[in-house]
Design an enzyme around this catalytic site. Structure first.
Site, PDB file in Angstrom:
ATOM      1  N   GLU A 261       0.822  -1.217   0.000  1.00 44.17           N
ATOM      2  CA  GLU A 261       0.000   0.000   0.000  1.00 44.17           C
ATOM      3  C   GLU A 261       0.855   1.266   0.000  1.00 44.17           C
ATOM      4  O   GLU A 261       0.408   2.318  -0.417  1.00 44.17           O
ATOM      5  CB  GLU A 261      -0.948   0.024   1.220  1.00 44.17           C
ATOM      6  CG  GLU A 261      -2.212  -0.776   1.006  1.00 44.17           C
ATOM      7  CD  GLU A 261      -3.328  -0.445   2.000  1.00 44.17           C
ATOM      8  OE1 GLU A 261      -3.038  -0.013   3.126  1.00 44.17           O
ATOM      9  OE2 GLU A 261      -4.497  -0.637   1.631  1.00 44.17           O
ATOM     10  N   HIS A 282       8.245 -27.255  -0.166  1.00 41.49           N
ATOM     11  CA  HIS A 282       7.650 -28.436  -0.787  1.00 41.49           C
ATOM     12  C   HIS A 282       6.540 -28.055  -1.758  1.00 41.49           C
ATOM     13  O   HIS A 282       5.719 -28.882  -2.122  1.00 41.49           O
ATOM     14  CB  HIS A 282       7.137 -29.377   0.303  1.00 41.49           C
ATOM     15  CG  HIS A 282       8.249 -29.875   1.175  1.00 41.49           C
ATOM     16  ND1 HIS A 282       8.757 -31.157   1.094  1.00 41.49           N
ATOM     17  CD2 HIS A 282       8.987 -29.239   2.115  1.00 41.49           C
ATOM     18  CE1 HIS A 282       9.750 -31.286   1.964  1.00 41.49           C
ATOM     19  NE2 HIS A 282       9.904 -30.126   2.600  1.00 41.49           N
ATOM     20  N   LYS A 376     -13.704   1.232  -3.643  1.00 40.31           N
ATOM     21  CA  LYS A 376     -14.641   1.720  -2.615  1.00 40.31           C
ATOM     22  C   LYS A 376     -15.642   2.692  -3.241  1.00 40.31           C
ATOM     23  O   LYS A 376     -16.831   2.641  -2.940  1.00 40.31           O
ATOM     24  CB  LYS A 376     -13.875   2.438  -1.494  1.00 40.31           C
ATOM     25  CG  LYS A 376     -13.134   1.531  -0.550  1.00 40.31           C
ATOM     26  CD  LYS A 376     -12.709   2.337   0.668  1.00 40.31           C
ATOM     27  CE  LYS A 376     -11.688   1.632   1.505  1.00 40.31           C
ATOM     28  NZ  LYS A 376     -11.067   2.497   2.488  1.00 40.31           N
TER      29      LYS A 376
END
Ligand code: PA5
Length: 394
Positions: A261, A282, A376
């Protein structure tokens, strides 16, 4: 104590000059450097401690509701330090990081017979997920505590506007202030993080002491910032934070937020990822060893009390570093002499400083996140078109 292995990298004279210039600009012109003032945070300690004592006396469950910078720092330190096999009183539950799901009903059921206190944290005081979670829990609070429901909430928000601010005024709810010049992801060492952590039993004074030492040792953080920047300029597009202790998983989530951010702007910035070793050796280990060499690694490890396990882990870390180097994946190693509050506070501030410096090197402002605002705005717009879905606390 923490040791940093930058493989003898140090700033050349040109970089030194650049660093000094950035530091001067930061100190003289940056309006968002409230996080840099650790003494200011120390002044809040007494009120935090007194409130935490009251909380501990009066509830079985302390619910911390928030998202992003209003959640990740406290969660990271809490998870890093706690013993998951020991029953804690009060129990701390972090929630509010999604649109309420069916699991919220499970939580409500769990809370029915318990004494609860909520700490609702949001700097803007308007964040959808946070407000919605509080709104969903209000009927339960009102049913359990009748006219005293408002004594069961503590709001942490800004000091002038937003839904949470209005709500706390209207119902005389206790409020802690997030100062204007402290950005969300830079707020863990303020009341945002310190109150939940004090309730959880962490030594928050030691956390701040560690941070103060990191401030004194700032050159280390700046060296790290320049080294990351060098890798970026050489063509690396990812930075991997690798840990050996699953309890640090939320710490790397916090780091990812802090860096992405702050630096991921204007088409620039390294994309932060995190890996847990041995687990990811792995799986993703194959790609790291033989796939395109997109990243460099910052290894973060705490020395273990068990000498044999520690020896094994040290050898594992060495082997990984040497193997990945064969695929042109450089490494930086950060080693804590033990996992404790002092060292964690040090690391938090070390990464604050290097993120600030890294953003200045990229010439992007570290304190905003305009990119996050875009979805938003779209969401707010679509909710306006569906007024039944708009979320209001009052
Ligand atoms: O770092 C930030 O500023 C953001 O991640 C915010 O913390 C996050 O969006 C939550 O915002 P608020 O605290 O306003 O609810």
């Amino acid at each position: 104590m923490i040791t940093f292995d930058f493989h003898h990298y140090s700033l050349n004279s040109e970089e030194q000059k650049k660093k000094e210039k950035i530091k001067k600009t930061f100190l003289e012109e940056d309006n968002m450097k409230g996080w840099y003032d650790l003494e200011r945070q120390e002044k809040n300690l007494t009120e935090i401690e007194t409130t935490a004592q009251e909380i501990k006396k009066n509830c079985d469950i302390f619910l911390v509701i928030g998202i992003g910078g209003s959640f990740l720092g406290a969660k990271a330190l809490y998870e890093a330090m706690r013993n998951p096999y020991q029953k804690e009183t009060p129990e701390i539950i972090f929630t509010g990081t999604t649109i309420p799901r069916d699991s919220l009903e499970e939580l409500k059921d769990y809370l029915k017979e318990k004494e609860i206190i909520l700490n609702v944290i949001s700097k803007s005081g308007n964040t959808l997920e946070t407000i919605l979670t509080l709104k969903e829990l209000l009927p339960l609070l009102k049913e359990k505590y009748q006219e005293k429901w408002n004594e069961r909430i503590i709001i942490t928000t800004n000091q002038q506007k937003g839904q949470l601010y209005e709500f706390s005024n209207q119902y005389q709810i206790k409020r802690f202030t997030i100062e204007e010049d402290i950005g969300g992801r830079f707020s863990v060492l303020s009341t945002v993080g310190l109150l939940p952590l004090e309730v959880a039993g962490l030594d928050i004074k030691s956390l701040l002491e560690g941070a103060k030492q990191a401030k004194k040792d700032e050159e280390k953080a700046y060296t790290y910032a320049f080294l990351r920047h060098k890798f970026y300029q050489e063509g690396k597009s990812l930075e991997a934070f690798t840990i050996y202790d699953e309890k640090l998983s939320y710490f790397t989530e916090w780091l990812k937020q802090l860096l992405a951010e702050s630096e991921g702007k204007e088409g620039k910035g390294l994309f932060p990822i995190s890996l847990v070793y041995s687990r990811d050796l792995h799986s993703l280990g194959q790609y790291l060893q033989e796939g395109p060499s997109l990243c460099f690694e910052t290894h973060i490890r705490a020395i273990q009390k068990n000498k044999d396990f520690n020896f094994l882990e040290e050898k594992l870390e060495e082997s990984i570093c040497n193997s990945h180097l064969e695929n042109n994946i450089p490494n930086i190693r950060i080693t804590m002499d033990e996992k404790n509050e002092w060292n964690m506070g040090y690391l938090i501030f070390f990464f604050y400083l290097s993120t600030m410096m890294g953003s200045y090197l990229l010439e992007v402002p570290y304190y905003n996140q305009n990119g996050v605002e875009i979805y938003k705005k779209k969401l707010t717009q679509s909710l306006k078109e569906n007024p039944d879905l708009e979320i209001h606390l009052i």
